[in-house]
Design a protein around this motif. Structure first.
Motif, mmCIF file in Angstrom:
data_model
loop_
_atom_site.group_PDB
_atom_site.id
_atom_site.type_symbol
_atom_site.label_atom_id
_atom_site.label_comp_id
_atom_site.label_asym_id
_atom_site.label_seq_id
_atom_site.Cartn_x
_atom_site.Cartn_y
_atom_site.Cartn_z
ATOM 1 N N PHE A 151 7.035 -92.461 35.729
ATOM 2 C CA PHE A 151 7.563 -92.643 34.375
ATOM 3 C C PHE A 151 8.371 -91.419 33.981
ATOM 4 C CE2 PHE A 151 7.323 -92.022 29.792
ATOM 5 C CZ PHE A 151 7.840 -93.220 29.350
ATOM 6 N N ALA A 152 9.471 -91.638 33.268
ATOM 7 C CA ALA A 152 10.282 -90.548 32.726
ATOM 8 C C ALA A 152 10.729 -90.941 31.324
ATOM 9 C CB ALA A 152 11.487 -90.278 33.607
ATOM 10 N N ALA A 153 10.309 -90.177 30.317
ATOM 11 C CA ALA A 153 10.704 -90.456 28.933
ATOM 12 C C ALA A 153 12.213 -90.280 28.762
ATOM 13 C CB ALA A 153 9.943 -89.551 27.973
ATOM 14 N N SER A 154 12.769 -89.277 29.432
ATOM 15 C CA SER A 154 14.219 -89.081 29.431
ATOM 16 C C SER A 154 14.622 -88.648 30.831
ATOM 17 C CB SER A 154 14.635 -88.035 28.399
ATOM 18 O OG SER A 154 14.093 -86.780 28.739
ATOM 19 N N GLY A 155 15.810 -88.978 31.230
ATOM 20 C CA GLY A 155 16.255 -88.658 32.580
ATOM 21 C C GLY A 155 15.742 -89.677 33.579
ATOM 22 N N THR A 156 16.194 -89.529 34.798
ATOM 23 C CA THR A 156 15.855 -90.484 35.843
ATOM 24 C C THR A 156 14.461 -90.236 36.410
ATOM 25 O OG1 THR A 156 16.491 -91.352 38.007
ATOM 26 C CG2 THR A 156 17.018 -89.071 37.592
ATOM 27 N N PRO A 157 13.697 -91.291 36.655
ATOM 28 C CA PRO A 157 12.431 -91.103 37.365
ATOM 29 C C PRO A 157 12.726 -90.800 38.837
ATOM 30 C CG PRO A 157 12.801 -93.418 36.921
ATOM 31 C CD PRO A 157 13.920 -92.677 36.275
ATOM 32 N N VAL A 158 11.913 -89.955 39.448
ATOM 33 C CA VAL A 158 12.116 -89.570 40.844
ATOM 34 C C VAL A 158 10.859 -89.905 41.640
ATOM 35 C CG1 VAL A 158 12.604 -87.669 42.435
ATOM 36 C CG2 VAL A 158 13.666 -87.697 40.159
ATOM 37 N N PHE A 159 11.025 -90.727 42.682
ATOM 38 C CA PHE A 159 9.934 -91.059 43.585
ATOM 39 C C PHE A 159 9.943 -90.052 44.722
ATOM 40 C CE2 PHE A 159 8.768 -93.138 47.623
ATOM 41 C CZ PHE A 159 7.442 -93.433 47.352
ATOM 42 N N PHE A 215 11.623 -101.528 45.153
ATOM 43 C CA PHE A 215 11.489 -100.843 43.869
ATOM 44 C C PHE A 215 11.889 -101.749 42.725
ATOM 45 C CE2 PHE A 215 15.915 -99.819 44.898
ATOM 46 C CZ PHE A 215 16.555 -100.018 43.688
ATOM 47 N N GLU A 216 11.319 -101.440 41.554
ATOM 48 C CA GLU A 216 11.656 -102.118 40.308
ATOM 49 C C GLU A 216 11.810 -101.031 39.252
ATOM 50 O OE1 GLU A 216 9.727 -105.899 38.694
ATOM 51 O OE2 GLU A 216 8.714 -104.318 37.578
ATOM 52 N N LEU A 217 12.960 -101.005 38.604
ATOM 53 C CA LEU A 217 13.257 -100.019 37.571
ATOM 54 C C LEU A 217 13.420 -100.728 36.235
ATOM 55 C CD1 LEU A 217 14.159 -97.113 36.705
ATOM 56 C CD2 LEU A 217 16.491 -97.851 37.230
ATOM 57 N N THR A 218 12.682 -100.279 35.222
ATOM 58 C CA THR A 218 12.849 -100.788 33.866
ATOM 59 C C THR A 218 13.075 -99.604 32.941
ATOM 60 O OG1 THR A 218 10.466 -100.776 33.483
ATOM 61 C CG2 THR A 218 11.434 -102.856 34.214
ATOM 62 N N ALA A 219 13.879 -99.796 31.901
ATOM 63 C CA ALA A 219 14.169 -98.728 30.950
ATOM 64 C C ALA A 219 14.688 -99.338 29.654
ATOM 65 C CB ALA A 219 15.209 -97.764 31.528
ATOM 66 N N ALA A 220 14.740 -98.513 28.623
ATOM 67 C CA ALA A 220 15.308 -98.922 27.343
ATOM 68 C C ALA A 220 16.726 -98.361 27.237
ATOM 69 C CB ALA A 220 14.461 -98.387 26.187
ATOM 70 N N TRP A 230 23.103 -92.063 34.990
ATOM 71 C CA TRP A 230 21.953 -92.332 34.126
ATOM 72 C C TRP A 230 22.342 -92.090 32.677
ATOM 73 C CZ3 TRP A 230 17.664 -94.671 35.557
ATOM 74 C CH2 TRP A 230 16.591 -94.671 34.679
ATOM 75 N N PHE A 231 23.235 -92.901 32.134
ATOM 76 C CA PHE A 231 23.700 -92.717 30.767
ATOM 77 C C PHE A 231 23.001 -93.677 29.820
ATOM 78 C CE2 PHE A 231 27.368 -91.661 33.474
ATOM 79 C CZ PHE A 231 27.445 -90.312 33.169
ATOM 80 N N GLY A 232 22.436 -93.171 28.748
ATOM 81 C CA GLY A 232 21.905 -94.014 27.687
ATOM 82 C C GLY A 232 20.611 -94.735 28.009
ATOM 83 N N LEU A 233 19.843 -94.266 28.989
ATOM 84 C CA LEU A 233 18.569 -94.898 29.307
ATOM 85 C C LEU A 233 17.411 -93.943 28.996
ATOM 86 C CD1 LEU A 233 19.417 -96.572 32.726
ATOM 87 C CD2 LEU A 233 19.264 -97.667 30.503
ATOM 88 N N THR A 234 16.336 -94.495 28.455
ATOM 89 C CA THR A 234 15.136 -93.708 28.151
ATOM 90 C C THR A 234 13.902 -94.513 28.532
ATOM 91 O OG1 THR A 234 15.075 -94.582 25.897
ATOM 92 C CG2 THR A 234 16.213 -92.471 26.206
ATOM 93 N N ASN A 235 12.772 -93.844 28.500
ATOM 94 C CA ASN A 235 11.482 -94.497 28.768
ATOM 95 C C ASN A 235 11.528 -95.344 30.039
ATOM 96 O OD1 ASN A 235 10.234 -93.358 26.504
ATOM 97 N ND2 ASN A 235 11.132 -94.923 25.197
ATOM 98 N N ALA A 236 11.949 -94.720 31.115
ATOM 99 C CA ALA A 236 12.115 -95.433 32.379
ATOM 100 C C ALA A 236 10.825 -95.454 33.184
ATOM 101 C CB ALA A 236 13.212 -94.771 33.207
#
Length: 120
Positions: A42-50, A64-69, A21-27
């Motif tokens: 939702f996770a502003a930083s770090g990986t979201p966990v279901f 699942f569908e994952l989106t992030a910046a 999980w490098f360089g991703l935010t707002n996931a």
């Protein structure tokens, strides 16, 4: 140079998340159960966990569908007046998108056996 995002899905018996999980935010992670019920994490930083609700978990295939910046910036082709005046930017964070599935069997997240098509 920023490292390119390359998340890899991981799980234990009751949780589903990502490593690398490098360089991703707002996931945002949307998970759809076989019943059609959707859960959003939702996770502003770090990986979201279901987290699987073992008491109410339906067996079957979960999508699942994952989106992030990402940290990478892309130029905004048609900028609009966003009301930010001098603080407006002509770039935005590049989006990251990933979809997939995992299986729940007997109330736990499992790794299905590798399935291959038999040759006749």
């Amino acid at each position: 140079m920023a490292q390119a995002a390359d998340p890899v899905a991981q799980h234990n018996s009751t949780a589903f998340w990502f490593v690398n999980w490098f360089g991703l935010t707002n996931a945002k992670l949307d998970v759809v159960a076989p019943s059609g019920e959707m859960t959003t994490v939702f996770a502003a930083s770090g990986t979201p966990v279901f987290e699987l609700d073992r008491g109410n978990a339906a067996d079957g295939v979960y999508s699942f569908e994952l989106t992030a910046a990402t940290e990478e910036k892309v130029k905004i082709i048609n900028p609009q007046n966003n009301g930010r005046g001098d603080k407006a930017s002509d770039t935005a964070a590049k989006s990251f998108y990933l979809t997939g599935q995992f299986v729940v069997s007997r109330g736990v997240i499992t790794t299905p056996d590798e399935m291959t098509e038999e040759e006749n």
